[in-house]
Design a protein around this motif. Structure first.
Motif, PDB file in Angstrom:
ATOM      1  N   LEU A  12       0.830  -1.204   0.000  1.00 52.00           N
ATOM      2  CA  LEU A  12       0.000   0.000   0.000  1.00 52.00           C
ATOM      3  C   LEU A  12       0.865   1.255   0.000  1.00 52.00           C
ATOM      4  CD1 LEU A  12      -2.764  -0.964   2.599  1.00 52.00           C
ATOM      5  CD2 LEU A  12      -2.914  -1.050   0.127  1.00 52.00           C
ATOM      6  N   LYS A  13       1.938   1.190   0.749  1.00 50.67           N
ATOM      7  CA  LYS A  13       2.833   2.350   0.844  1.00 50.67           C
ATOM      8  C   LYS A  13       3.353   2.758  -0.531  1.00 50.67           C
ATOM      9  CE  LYS A  13       7.092   3.947   3.070  1.00 50.67           C
ATOM     10  NZ  LYS A  13       8.217   3.578   3.969  1.00 50.67           N
TER      11      LYS A  13
ATOM     12  N   THR B 287      -3.809  10.460   1.539  1.00 45.58           N
ATOM     13  CA  THR B 287      -3.356   9.203   2.148  1.00 45.58           C
ATOM     14  C   THR B 287      -3.978   8.922   3.511  1.00 45.58           C
ATOM     15  OG1 THR B 287      -1.407  10.307   3.076  1.00 45.58           O
ATOM     16  CG2 THR B 287      -1.153   9.256   0.922  1.00 45.58           C
TER      17      THR B 287
ATOM     18  N   GLY C 186      -3.051   1.999   5.648  1.00 44.88           N
ATOM     19  CA  GLY C 186      -1.866   2.446   4.943  1.00 44.88           C
ATOM     20  C   GLY C 186      -0.924   3.157   5.905  1.00 44.88           C
TER      21      GLY C 186
ATOM     22  N   ASP D 240       0.439  -4.519   6.421  1.00 43.73           N
ATOM     23  CA  ASP D 240       0.718  -4.401   4.998  1.00 43.73           C
ATOM     24  C   ASP D 240       1.860  -5.334   4.592  1.00 43.73           C
ATOM     25  OD1 ASP D 240       0.813  -3.569   2.387  1.00 43.73           O
ATOM     26  OD2 ASP D 240       1.665  -1.589   2.806  1.00 43.73           O
TER      27      ASP D 240
END
Length: 795
Positions: free
Chosen positions: A139-140, A151, A174, A202
């Motif tokens: 996701l990053k 974000t 995120g 994540d």
């Protein structure tokens, strides 16, 4: 958090079925996909150009159309497809300002996602939630160059396929997700979409697929090493191990081999240190090249075909890459495990055996236990999310840490060490603290889990209620072998069925009367619900057959009267009664619901008056109630031909139609306009309780009313329809005979058309027809066949 409209970007199988599930939940969506690169032959023939809107939207439109052909159906009813509007990613991104949530479900390529999210950020309103359904891309990495204002509303939402039926929704914050956004979306997923929500970190494949696919990869590797066959492996890794009937390889066939390979490769690439764990045998690549992907290509690990004696099931032999006949699997350890009592006993028995089957079972279970414990802290905040993820995403009855407890952490650890294995730090930490379980119960009966050297109470949703725990907490008001009356709190009681299969017999009928008496004195109202496998499968057929074979007609007549008296007592109760059906709600179970003041169903409620399948008509007031409902809603003084209204209700009963959802039950006449359903099965008891409290504020009991008869004219119309079906060979001669009995009872027997009669008259006609049929030899044959085979006999 209010979400009124959603945009789904990507209309492939996953994107379109997510849109379908949103539609089921009452959320309209905008489904967008790419503009095709060229005209189709059909479009060219129609004189269309690339500028025509129908061409530019065709990818999304075609995929929306495919939803109506899918099996199992992604919609609760086909009409819900109208809640999806199609468009394209070139012309309609500006419309993202209309929505409250954008879900990205495009191809798993980082460059494509990066470009798309930049475009999304330019069009959404401030505060719009944006999520990705990715299962492998960080996701990053997707939003590195986007502003904080975007974000903080961005996260991952990983739905499991098919979204309507799979409970799990993994939500992945995120790097900059606002905690309030995360919390609100978790509640929305649980409450509105009906999901079991877990928060994952994540990492590649997140939680459920990371462990579940690891387990399948280990199973494949161990099958090759041990020389066991595909059908032997599935026999050992199915229900006896607490897993679905589809076990290992039938599950891969259902999901699709290509999907399984992609998911395995995601971890192999994303976590290079684990590449060996997710390396699949060579024959899997051969299957992929051959197009043997499972059910969608008609062959995978299993192949079904038609032979001279019916359906033939063959199994893939990986050694020869040919299909061989499916065989009966026999391991002494397996048979002993099947005969054991609880699931814990079954698993312990299986893995403690000495034969090849037991060795295999242990050799595929042990790596999963070790793997889950080794990576737990990397993929989840605590072990509860891991166990729930596996239970909800792979339909296992126990997650890996629940399995550790079932086998005994200390005993399992000792066995692993004796076999030369190394314990994960998490297991060593638990044992070092002097504990031997990952879960334990608190003094108040709550569940606590081990984390960071101590036990922490597991959070419980405020929308759920455990009837099992209520019994332990002393909330039982009264009960017998078939049912219990439970105090739900706030002045509401719950009548819980717990007879075998929740079938209705004398115990339940007695408890209906006892419960109403107690509720009318001391409570606001009554919920009828339970937390078994199904709400109720109907009356006790075995008891009916035994009485009929003994020709105990008076006893049978008394039973039917008691049932009718019970349902009528519900209808005319002085306090509100709300039924909370779910799953199979058949025959007598449906009749209970039909006579309640309101229904708060699960969206997945399969309701039907199916008695004609066993040679009877509904005898607990169901026939009467469908006749009452046939003319319901027609305003007084309005003259209409009753044929159509009776025909729709008659068809539902005569054809033993079972709804495929709660909304379909409404279309069939089993639910009324004021009846509701909950998307989350776990919430229906509390939702039904809330409905009782709402009704109790200004409740007035039903008053007896007269019912207008359809008469001979309507009956003739129904019999003509039966004749046509018989001539077309759609029904048997005995089906036609049963249909005429039903038509006679529903239209009022010998009473003339338009005559007003009370409900008791209709109940008497219903009961007489039921009693005349139960003595018929062909009806008794149908009952015997249903009891023996579990499916109807069309004699």
């Amino acid at each position: 958090m209010q979400i009124y409209k959603v945009a789904v970007l990507g209309s492939g199988v996953m994107g379109s079925t997510i849109a379908a599930h949103l539609a089921n939940a009452g959320i309209p969506s905008l489904l967008l996909d790419i503009v095709p690169s060229k005209l189709s032959a059909k479009e060219e023939a129609a004189g269309l150009t690339m500028e025509d809107r129908s061409v530019r939207n065709s990818v999304a439109q075609i995929n929306k159309g495919k939803l109506l052909k899918m099996n199992p159906a992604p919609f609760l009813v086909p009409e819900f497809a109208d809640r999806i509007e199609v468009g394209n990613l070139s012309d309609d991104l500006g419309r993202l300002s209309e929505v409250d949530w954008v879900i990205e479900v495009v191809v798993e390529r980082l460059d494509i996602k990066l470009d798309l999210f930049k475009k999304i950020a330019a069009h959404v309103r401030p505060g719009t939630i944006v999520s990705s359904n990715t299962s492998g891309i960080s996701l990053k990495s997707m939003v590195e160059d986007l502003p904080d204002s975007f974000t903080q509303y961005f996260l991952g939402t990983h739905f499991f396929n098919p979204p309507r039926y799979m409970k799990l929704l993994e939500i992945i914050p995120g790097p900059n997700t606002d905690p309030e956004v995360l919390s609100n979306l978790c509640e929305f997923g649980e409450r509105v979409l009906g999901k079991g929500v877990i928060i994952a970190k994540d990492t590649p494949n997140f939680i459920a697929n990371r462990i579940g696919v690891f387990g399948l990869a280990v199973t494949l590797q161990e099958m090759i090493r041990s020389g066991l066959t595909v059908d032997e492996v599935d026999a050992l890794t199915g229900p006896v191990l607490g897993r679905p009937k589809s076990a290992s390889f039938r599950t891969v066939d259902l999901v699709g081999l290509d999907t399984f390979i992609h998911t395995a490769n995601t971890v192999a690439v994303g976590v290079p240190a684990e590449k060996e764990n997710f390396t699949l045998p060579e024959f899997i690549q051969t299957m992929l090249k051959n197009g043997w992907l499972g059910d969608k290509t008609k062959q995978g690990f299993y192949k079904k075909s038609k032979g001279p004696n019916g359906k033939v099931v063959e199994v893939l032999d990986p050694q020869t890459m040919s299909y061989v006949p499916k065989k009966n699997v026999a391991f002494a350890s397996l048979e002993k495990a099947k005969a054991a009592g609880s699931l814990t006993e079954k698993i312990r028995t299986l893995v403690s055996g000495q034969d090849a089957g037991a060795v295999f079972a242990w050799n595929v279970l042990k790596p999963v236990l070790l793997y889950a414990a080794n990576i737990a802290k990397d993929i989840a905040d605590d072990i509860t999310g891991i166990d729930e993820g596996i239970r909800w995403g792979f339909n296992w009855e126990m997650g890996p840490f629940e399995l550790w407890d079932a086998l005994g952490v200390k005993a399992t650890a000792d066995r692993i060490i004796s076999e030369g294995g190394t314990l994960p730090p998490l297991v060593e930490e638990l044992l070092a603290e002097g504990y031997e379980r990952f879960y334990q119960k608190t003094e108040t009966g709550k569940i606590a889990y081990f984390n960071a050297g101590a036990y922490h109470q597991k959070a419980v949703s405020p929308y759920t209620f455990s009837l099992k725990q209520a019994h332990k907490n002393g909330k039982l008001i009264s009960g017998n072998a078939g049912a219990s009356l439970i105090d739900l709190g706030d002045g509401v009681a719950c009548l819980e069925f717990h007879s075998p299969n929740n079938s209705i017999g004398a115990d339940i009928l007695n408890m209906i009367h006892n419960s109403l008496e107690e509720v009318e004195k001391n409570y606001l109202g009554l919920v009828i619900g339970n937390q078994g496998k199904n709400f109720c499968v109907g009356a006790n057929l075995m008891q009916i057959l035994l009485e009929a074979e003994e020709e105990n007609w008076d006893e049978l007549d008394f039973m039917v009267r008691q049932f009718q008296n019970g349902t009528m007592a519900l209808k005319y109760a002085k306090k509100p009664v709300v039924s909370a059906p779910f799953g199979m709600t058949l025959g007598g179970g449906a009749e209970i619901c039909l006579h309640s003041h309101a229904i708060q169903a699960s969206s997945e409620t399969y309701m039907g008056l199916v008695e004609l399948g066993v040679g009877l008509i509904p005898g607990g007031g169901g026939t009467k109630e469908m006749a009452v409902r046939a003319m319901e809603g027609i305003l007084p003084g309005i003259q209409v031909a009753p044929d159509y209204f009776f025909a729709k209700r008659f068809e539902a009963v005569a054809m033993a139609q079972v709804s495929t959802s709660a909304e379909k039950a409404r279309q069939l006449g089993f639910l009324r306009d004021h009846d509701r359903y909950s998307m989350n099965l776990d919430h229906i008891i509390m939702d039904a309780k809330a409905r009782v409290i709402d009704l109790a504020r200004n409740f007035r009991p039903n008053l007896p009313t007269k019912v207008k008869m359809g008469g001979a004219g309507v009956r003739a119309t129904l019999e003509v329809a039966l004749y046509g079906m018989r001539q077309g060979n759609y029904i048997s001669e005995y089906d036609m005979y049963l249909g005429k009995k039903l038509a006679y009872a529903m239209t009022g027997g010998d009473r003339p058309a338009g005559m007003l009669v009370d409900e008791q008259y209709l109940l008497d006609v219903e009961r007489e027809a039921f009693m005349s049929l139960v003595g018929e030899a062909k009806t008794q044959d149908r009952i015997r066949h249903m009891l023996a085979k579990g499916k109807p006999l069309r004699n």
